[in-house]
Motif scaffolding. Structure first.
Motif, PDB file in Angstrom:
ATOM      1  N   VAL A 109      -2.315  -4.986  10.518  1.00 57.71           N
ATOM      2  CA  VAL A 109      -1.494  -5.642   9.503  1.00 57.71           C
ATOM      3  C   VAL A 109      -0.775  -4.603   8.645  1.00 57.71           C
ATOM      4  N   LEU A 110       0.477  -4.894   8.326  1.00 57.21           N
ATOM      5  CA  LEU A 110       1.231  -4.121   7.346  1.00 57.21           C
ATOM      6  C   LEU A 110       1.380  -4.981   6.095  1.00 57.21           C
ATOM      7  N   ASP A 111       0.842  -4.506   4.977  1.00 54.01           N
ATOM      8  CA  ASP A 111       0.994  -5.192   3.689  1.00 54.01           C
ATOM      9  C   ASP A 111       2.124  -4.491   2.953  1.00 54.01           C
ATOM     10  N   LEU A 112       3.308  -5.072   3.041  1.00 52.34           N
ATOM     11  CA  LEU A 112       4.531  -4.457   2.523  1.00 52.34           C
ATOM     12  C   LEU A 112       4.740  -4.898   1.078  1.00 52.34           C
ATOM     13  N   GLY A 113       4.511  -3.970   0.143  1.00 54.15           N
ATOM     14  CA  GLY A 113       4.506  -4.329  -1.265  1.00 54.15           C
ATOM     15  C   GLY A 113       3.118  -4.784  -1.661  1.00 54.15           C
ATOM     16  N   CYS A 114       2.126  -3.958  -1.356  1.00 49.24           N
ATOM     17  CA  CYS A 114       0.715  -4.332  -1.490  1.00 49.24           C
ATOM     18  C   CYS A 114       0.257  -4.447  -2.934  1.00 49.24           C
ATOM     19  N   GLY A 115       1.012  -3.848  -3.871  1.00 52.50           N
ATOM     20  CA  GLY A 115       0.588  -3.867  -5.256  1.00 52.50           C
ATOM     21  C   GLY A 115      -0.758  -3.193  -5.438  1.00 52.50           C
ATOM     22  N   LYS A 116      -1.614  -3.789  -6.272  1.00 53.48           N
ATOM     23  CA  LYS A 116      -2.917  -3.206  -6.576  1.00 53.48           C
ATOM     24  C   LYS A 116      -3.997  -3.622  -5.580  1.00 53.48           C
ATOM     25  N   GLY A 117      -3.593  -4.312  -4.520  1.00 57.91           N
ATOM     26  CA  GLY A 117      -4.554  -4.687  -3.483  1.00 57.91           C
ATOM     27  C   GLY A 117      -5.121  -6.078  -3.645  1.00 57.91           C
ATOM     28  N   GLY A 118      -4.344  -6.979  -4.200  1.00 58.69           N
ATOM     29  CA  GLY A 118      -4.812  -8.332  -4.430  1.00 58.69           C
ATOM     30  C   GLY A 118      -5.152  -9.106  -3.176  1.00 58.69           C
ATOM     31  N   ASP A 119      -4.653  -8.658  -2.031  1.00 59.32           N
ATOM     32  CA  ASP A 119      -4.911  -9.391  -0.784  1.00 59.32           C
ATOM     33  C   ASP A 119      -5.952  -8.710   0.109  1.00 59.32           C
ATOM     34  N   LEU A 120      -6.577  -7.653  -0.361  1.00 55.83           N
ATOM     35  CA  LEU A 120      -7.565  -6.935   0.454  1.00 55.83           C
ATOM     36  C   LEU A 120      -8.689  -7.848   0.934  1.00 55.83           C
ATOM     37  N   LEU A 121      -9.188  -8.705   0.046  1.00 58.78           N
ATOM     38  CA  LEU A 121     -10.286  -9.598   0.433  1.00 58.78           C
ATOM     39  C   LEU A 121      -9.845 -10.619   1.467  1.00 58.78           C
ATOM     40  N   LYS A 122      -8.574 -10.985   1.433  1.00 54.22           N
ATOM     41  CA  LYS A 122      -8.055 -11.928   2.433  1.00 54.22           C
ATOM     42  C   LYS A 122      -8.084 -11.277   3.817  1.00 54.22           C
ATOM     43  N   TRP A 123      -7.695 -10.026   3.874  1.00 53.99           N
ATOM     44  CA  TRP A 123      -7.716  -9.315   5.163  1.00 53.99           C
ATOM     45  C   TRP A 123      -9.157  -9.082   5.623  1.00 53.99           C
ATOM     46  N   ARG A 124     -10.037  -8.835   4.673  1.00 54.78           N
ATOM     47  CA  ARG A 124     -11.451  -8.667   5.008  1.00 54.78           C
ATOM     48  C   ARG A 124     -12.010  -9.946   5.607  1.00 54.78           C
ATOM     49  N   ARG A 125     -11.757 -11.073   4.937  1.00 53.13           N
ATOM     50  CA  ARG A 125     -12.238 -12.363   5.453  1.00 53.13           C
ATOM     51  C   ARG A 125     -11.627 -12.673   6.818  1.00 53.13           C
ATOM     52  N   GLY A 126     -10.425 -12.196   7.035  1.00 51.34           N
ATOM     53  CA  GLY A 126      -9.743 -12.464   8.300  1.00 51.34           C
ATOM     54  C   GLY A 126     -10.220 -11.611   9.454  1.00 51.34           C
ATOM     55  N   GLY A 127     -11.058 -10.629   9.183  1.00 59.71           N
ATOM     56  CA  GLY A 127     -11.635  -9.815  10.251  1.00 59.71           C
ATOM     57  C   GLY A 127     -10.640  -8.930  10.981  1.00 59.71           C
ATOM     58  N   ILE A 128      -9.660  -8.393  10.255  1.00 57.00           N
ATOM     59  CA  ILE A 128      -8.678  -7.520  10.914  1.00 57.00           C
ATOM     60  C   ILE A 128      -9.296  -6.152  11.192  1.00 57.00           C
ATOM     61  N   SER A 129      -8.604  -5.358  11.998  1.00 61.41           N
ATOM     62  CA  SER A 129      -9.117  -4.042  12.380  1.00 61.41           C
ATOM     63  C   SER A 129      -8.428  -2.895  11.656  1.00 61.41           C
ATOM     64  N   HIS A 130      -7.158  -3.074  11.333  1.00 65.11           N
ATOM     65  CA  HIS A 130      -6.400  -1.967  10.737  1.00 65.11           C
ATOM     66  C   HIS A 130      -5.402  -2.523   9.735  1.00 65.11           C
ATOM     67  N   LEU A 131      -5.288  -1.838   8.584  1.00 65.55           N
ATOM     68  CA  LEU A 131      -4.367  -2.260   7.537  1.00 65.55           C
ATOM     69  C   LEU A 131      -3.587  -1.060   7.020  1.00 65.55           C
ATOM     70  N   VAL A 132      -2.281  -1.231   6.896  1.00 64.37           N
ATOM     71  CA  VAL A 132      -1.439  -0.238   6.238  1.00 64.37           C
ATOM     72  C   VAL A 132      -0.881  -0.881   4.981  1.00 64.37           C
ATOM     73  N   CYS A 133      -1.157  -0.282   3.838  1.00 61.51           N
ATOM     74  CA  CYS A 133      -0.683  -0.784   2.551  1.00 61.51           C
ATOM     75  C   CYS A 133       0.426   0.131   2.039  1.00 61.51           C
ATOM     76  N   ALA A 134       1.569  -0.449   1.698  1.00 57.69           N
ATOM     77  CA  ALA A 134       2.697   0.338   1.213  1.00 57.69           C
ATOM     78  C   ALA A 134       3.287  -0.323  -0.019  1.00 57.69           C
ATOM     79  N   ASP A 135       3.664   0.502  -1.003  1.00 63.54           N
ATOM     80  CA  ASP A 135       4.250  -0.031  -2.223  1.00 63.54           C
ATOM     81  C   ASP A 135       5.039   1.071  -2.920  1.00 63.54           C
ATOM     82  N   ILE A 136       6.038   0.667  -3.700  1.00 61.36           N
ATOM     83  CA  ILE A 136       6.879   1.617  -4.416  1.00 61.36           C
ATOM     84  C   ILE A 136       6.155   2.229  -5.622  1.00 61.36           C
ATOM     85  N   ALA A 137       5.175   1.498  -6.174  1.00 61.52           N
ATOM     86  CA  ALA A 137       4.469   1.935  -7.379  1.00 61.52           C
ATOM     87  C   ALA A 137       3.260   2.787  -6.993  1.00 61.52           C
ATOM     88  N   GLU A 138       3.345   4.072  -7.233  1.00 64.22           N
ATOM     89  CA  GLU A 138       2.298   5.007  -6.817  1.00 64.22           C
ATOM     90  C   GLU A 138       0.954   4.693  -7.470  1.00 64.22           C
TER      91      GLU A 138
END
Length: 385
Positions: A109-138
């Motif tokens: 999964v690519l989380d484009l505009g991931c922010g502070k990671g508000g969707d991390l638990l959703k990906w965890r519950r979904g049982g994904i294998s790999h996540l790339v988080c990208a955002d403009i705000a360092e």
């Protein structure tokens, strides 16, 4: 609340707890000059020198303070934020089911505009294998990575947490594929939640954002997201006596009305304590047309109210809504308080409660929150084989 949920806003066909403004079918509104040809664009020096607002957006989210649950629960828009989060959860969950149902075991999964990671638990519950988080705000990316590391540390010994990479980059200007740890990585899903509209400042930025979202999707992969509905925003602006509209929780301000360019049609959006930045109208027919460059086809476009009415009919989604406190109980328990003391904000809920056979409490949002959340839509694109 449990009994009331099933009566709210379409769960059993009744309409009492959702204002008509949030439930009416999309009106066909002719946007003046919105679909004009590019040869008609204003190319004056002032237009050419238009400010790049990326840094302003990054600065806003970098300085936005992270607060705990106790502080969030005191927010005027606590239930609205939960409602939006529930809607994202349903969207992400259903798309993951489609991907996994098609045979994908190692979901990337690519989380484009991931922010502070508000969707991390959703990906965890979904049982994904790999996540790339990208955002403009360092700073947001750093907080997202910290959340991920905390999640891994607190996970059960036998639980396999997905691998993750975190990238601080302006995804409307920089090519993400050049920053991947694995240059061959392809994605099953790209999720872009409440972010894509920032890129419609120019055609170049909108296209780069779209390229990052779609170029590395596998055949059959999905590009999903949420964004303001340009038609709804313009409709409300044209109905206003001024250059702005809103209520006690949000305000949208335009620089002018009557002319809406394809790109760079700026407005300022303020949502209580959360958002205070310039955004840009996303003319959806153009968005859909641009997506075809990357072999994407539109499979779903719904306003939040329509998406809610459809999904809340399912038991598992209603159950999740209760767990996430995505609707406010009305009337509140004895000694408690509603999100606002303004009783007019709950006239729709009271009217619904007064109907024969309705068991209290019901689940709802205040009228201002319904009004704010109804400016958004959900979209899903799929990569053609």
């Amino acid at each position: 609340m449990e009994q009331g949920e099933k009566k709210q806003g379409g769960a059993n066909g009744e309409e009492g707890a959702t204002p008509a403004a949030a439930r009416e079918p999309e009106q066909k509104l002719e946007l003046k000059r919105l679909n004009k040809g590019e040869d008609e664009e204003d190319v004056s020096p002032a237009k050419k020198l238009r400010t790049d607002h990326s840094k302003e957006v990054a600065t806003h989210y970098n300085t936005l303070q992270e607060v705990g649950l106790a502080a969030r629960s005191q927010s005027r828009i606590f239930y609205m934020r939960n409602f939006n989060n529930w809607l994202k959860s349903v969207l992400i969950g259903e798309i993951l089911e489609k991907v996994q149902g098609a045979g994908s075991r190692d979901v990337s999964v690519l989380d484009l505009g991931c922010g502070k990671g508000g969707d991390l638990l959703k990906w965890r519950r979904g049982g994904i294998s790999h996540l790339v988080c990208a955002d403009i705000a360092e700073v947001s990316v750093e907080q997202c990575q910290t959340r991920y590391e905390d999640m891994k540390r607190r996970s059960h010994a036998n639980e396999k947490i997905f691998r993750a990479q975190f990238i601080a980059a302006d995804c409307s200007k920089e090519l993400l594929s050049e920053k991947l740890d694995d240059p061959k990585l392809m994605f099953d899903i790209c999720s872009c939640q409440f972010v894509y509209h920032y890129s419609f400042e120019s055609e170049q930025k909108a296209d780069m954002m779209l390229r990052n979202a779609c170029e590395r999707l596998k055949p059959g992969g999905f590009f999903i997201g949420t964004t303001p509905d340009a038609y709804e925003l313009v409709k409300r602006l044209e109905a206003s006596d001024s250059l702005s509209f809103g209520n006690e929780v949000f305000k949208v301000s335009f620089e002018s009305k009557g002319s809406y360019p394809l790109f760079g049609c700026q407005y300022h959006f303020n949502l209580e304590g959360v958002v205070d930045v310039p955004e840009f109208l996303v003319y959806f027919p153009l968005f859909e047309h641009m997506a075809k460059r990357y072999n994407m086809r539109l499979v779903l476009k719904q306003r939040f109210s329509e998406f809610f009415d459809e999904k809340v009919k399912k038991d598992q989604h209603r159950s999740l809504m209760m767990k996430m406190m995505a609707l406010e109980p009305f009337p509140c328990e004895a000694g408690g308080q509603q999100a606002t003391e303004n009783t007019e904000q709950y006239c729709h809920a009271k009217e619904h409660c007064d109907k024969a056979g309705v068991r209290r409490p019901v689940g709802t949002l205040s009228r201002s929150e319904w009004d704010a959340t109804s400016i958004y839509l959900v979209f899903v694109f799929q990569k053609m084989s």
